[in-house]
Design a protein around this motif. Structure first.
Motif, short mmCIF file in Angstrom:
data_model
loop_
_atom_site.label_atom_id
_atom_site.label_comp_id
_atom_site.label_asym_id
_atom_site.label_seq_id
_atom_site.Cartn_x
_atom_site.Cartn_y
_atom_site.Cartn_z
N GLN A 13 0.81 -1.23 0.00
CA GLN A 13 0.00 0.00 0.00
C GLN A 13 0.84 1.28 0.00
O GLN A 13 0.37 2.33 0.43
CB GLN A 13 -0.91 0.03 1.25
N GLY A 14 2.06 1.17 -0.46
CA GLY A 14 2.91 2.37 -0.53
C GLY A 14 3.15 3.00 0.83
O GLY A 14 3.38 4.20 0.94
N ARG A 15 3.07 2.20 1.91
CA ARG A 15 3.30 2.76 3.24
C ARG A 15 4.77 3.12 3.43
O ARG A 15 5.62 2.56 2.78
CB ARG A 15 2.90 1.75 4.32
N GLY A 16 5.02 4.00 4.35
CA GLY A 16 6.41 4.31 4.70
C GLY A 16 6.99 5.46 3.90
O GLY A 16 6.68 5.64 2.73
N VAL A 17 7.80 6.26 4.60
CA VAL A 17 8.43 7.41 3.93
C VAL A 17 9.94 7.42 4.15
O VAL A 17 10.61 8.36 3.79
CB VAL A 17 7.83 8.75 4.43
N GLY A 18 10.46 6.38 4.77
CA GLY A 18 11.90 6.32 4.99
C GLY A 18 12.32 6.96 6.30
O GLY A 18 13.43 7.49 6.41
N LEU A 19 11.44 6.93 7.30
CA LEU A 19 11.82 7.47 8.61
C LEU A 19 11.85 6.39 9.70
O LEU A 19 12.37 6.60 10.79
CB LEU A 19 10.85 8.58 9.05
N GLY A 20 11.27 5.22 9.39
CA GLY A 20 11.13 4.16 10.38
C GLY A 20 12.45 3.71 10.98
O GLY A 20 12.58 3.60 12.21
N LEU A 21 13.46 3.49 10.14
CA LEU A 21 14.75 3.01 10.64
C LEU A 21 15.52 4.12 11.37
O LEU A 21 16.25 3.85 12.31
CB LEU A 21 15.60 2.46 9.50
N VAL A 22 15.33 5.36 10.91
CA VAL A 22 16.01 6.49 11.58
C VAL A 22 15.51 6.55 13.02
O VAL A 22 16.30 6.65 13.97
CB VAL A 22 15.67 7.83 10.87
N ILE A 23 14.18 6.46 13.18
CA ILE A 23 13.58 6.53 14.52
C ILE A 23 14.05 5.33 15.35
O ILE A 23 14.47 5.49 16.50
CB ILE A 23 12.04 6.59 14.41
N ALA A 24 14.00 4.13 14.75
CA ALA A 24 14.42 2.93 15.48
C ALA A 24 15.87 3.07 15.96
O ALA A 24 16.19 2.76 17.11
CB ALA A 24 14.28 1.71 14.58
N ASN A 25 16.72 3.56 15.09
CA ASN A 25 18.15 3.70 15.41
C ASN A 25 18.35 4.72 16.54
O ASN A 25 19.14 4.49 17.46
CB ASN A 25 18.90 4.15 14.15
N GLU A 26 17.64 5.84 16.46
CA GLU A 26 17.76 6.88 17.51
C GLU A 26 17.28 6.32 18.85
O GLU A 26 17.89 6.59 19.89
CB GLU A 26 16.93 8.13 17.15
N ILE A 27 16.19 5.54 18.83
CA ILE A 27 15.68 4.96 20.09
C ILE A 27 16.71 3.99 20.66
O ILE A 27 17.00 4.01 21.86
CB ILE A 27 14.31 4.26 19.87
N ALA A 28 17.28 3.15 19.78
CA ALA A 28 18.29 2.19 20.25
C ALA A 28 19.45 2.95 20.91
O ALA A 28 19.91 2.58 22.00
CB ALA A 28 18.79 1.34 19.10
N LYS A 29 19.92 4.03 20.25
CA LYS A 29 21.05 4.79 20.79
C LYS A 29 20.70 5.42 22.13
O LYS A 29 21.51 5.46 23.04
CB LYS A 29 21.48 5.88 19.78
N SER A 30 19.44 5.94 22.23
CA SER A 30 19.06 6.60 23.50
C SER A 30 18.97 5.60 24.65
O SER A 30 18.93 5.98 25.81
CB SER A 30 17.75 7.37 23.34
#
Ligand code: ADP
Length: 332
Positions: free
Chosen positions: A282-299
């Motif tokens: 369904q064309g979901r996603g804009v390319g921010l999911g991994l950025v957010i996941a990575n930032e959460i992991a780092k925090s």
């Protein structure tokens, strides 16, 4: 034995006699030569230091106008270090400005596409161009889908802004990763069943992590959502929880299309998508999911690594400090 010491007044020697002394001439000549040499050497040393400093100063003045030119590395070592530092600082400022411009362009683009679609369908309904009931339903469905997409995008951008600012509040608590993953899988069971995906698990390790419940849920939801989204119907997802080097390691592997080696680094960049046409269902996603996941992991003091081969699937490996390890450290 006796010594007789006598003192007598030494008659003053007149200056004219001193100047006539045969030693005086070479002495004066040597003095003049030394003075001239000192002046010449001093001038060159001053030039050696001040000229590159002047170049640095005039280059620095041009930074605000973005007309900066790389400063040549010359002069004494301190001046060379200063030039290197300012060159590097300028590079970083330029990168930050470029990233900001790209970010605004990407955000505008991601907003524009659904907005155009919503506007188009709403206009058609308003003009009475969509009369049949099923067509109206379809148009309303698309408007709803695009609105959801915008909602999702705004929520991602807000999360990212909070993570970026570094003032995000963390409510740390003891979390059992097994329960966490089971919960996410339960929530996503509709998509899993719809694509007939086989989910295999290896949750043999009984470890806890210290994490913010909402954020850590978001991290794993994004990764599992990607695994579901990018894996073909009938594919497989494998999730394991393990312990390695006193860290809890959670792996999410899929039999999806994989990611080319040279793109592996870039998938953690904002708005980066390997293939825009292959956005998953369904064309979901804009390319921010991994950025957010990575930032959460780092925090959380953790990290995300990825291994993938084109056509062979991908494995995302999340490493987080184990709560058990923290307990041990505190008791020492
Ligand atoms: P998106 O919103 O596009 O899913 P992400 O930041 O989550 O954005 O992912 C960035 C890109 O990385 C995706 O567009 C996709 O190209 C690639 N990617 C992420 N996860 C996977 C996966 N499991 N399999 C294949 N490609 C993936």
């Amino acid at each position: 034995m006796y010594f007789l010491i006598t003192a007598a007044h030494r008659p003053p020697i007149p200056i004219s006699t001193l100047l006539q002394d045969e030693l005086m001439r070479p002495l004066v000549q040597a003095g003049v030569i030394a003075m001239v040499s000192a002046l010449v050497i001093g001038f060159f040393i001053a030039e050696w230091i001040t000229q590159p400093l002047q170049e640095i100063s005039s280059a620095a003045e041009k930074i605000p106008e973005r007309k900066y030119q790389e400063i040549p590395i010359k002069g004494p070592s301190e001046v060379r270090n200063l030039a290197r530092t300012i060159n590097e600082m300028n590079r970083q400022v330029n990168n930050a400005i470029q990233a900001q411009q790209d970010f605004v362009a990407n955000v505008s683009h991601e907003f524009k596409t659904p907005l155009t679609s919503i506007q188009g369908f709403a206009h058609a309904i308003h003009e009475g161009a969509v009369e049949a009931e099923d067509q109206q339903k379809r148009a309303a469905g698309i408007i709803l889908e695009e609105t959801e997409r915008l909602n999702h995008l705004v929520s991602d951008l807000l999360t990212l802004a909070k993570l970026d600012s570094g003032v995000i509040e963390m409510e740390m608590q003891k979390i059992d990763p097994t329960a966490l993953i089971e919960n996410i899988l339960e929530r996503m069971q509709f998509q899993i069943r719809e694509k007939d995906l086989a989910v295999k698990k290896d949750f043999s390790m009984n470890l806890n992590i210290s994490a913010d419940a909402d954020k850590i849920d978001r991290l794993f939801s994004n990764l599992i959502d990607n695994a579901i989204k990018f894996t073909e119907t009938g594919g497989e997802i494998f999730i394991s929880i393990d312990c390695l080097d006193k860290k809890v390691v959670i792996k999410i592997a899929d039999t999806g299309p994989g990611i080319p080696k040279h793109e592996l680094e870039r998938i953690f960049e904002r708005f980066y998508q390997v293939d825009k046409s292959r956005r998953g269902d369904q064309g979901r996603g804009v390319g921010l999911g991994l950025v957010i996941a990575n930032e959460i992991a780092k925090s959380h003091g953790g990290s995300i690594e990825v291994q993938s081969e084109l056509g062979m699937g991908s494995t995302f490996m999340v490493k987080l400090p184990s709560e058990n390890e923290k307990d041990q450290q505190q008791s020492h």
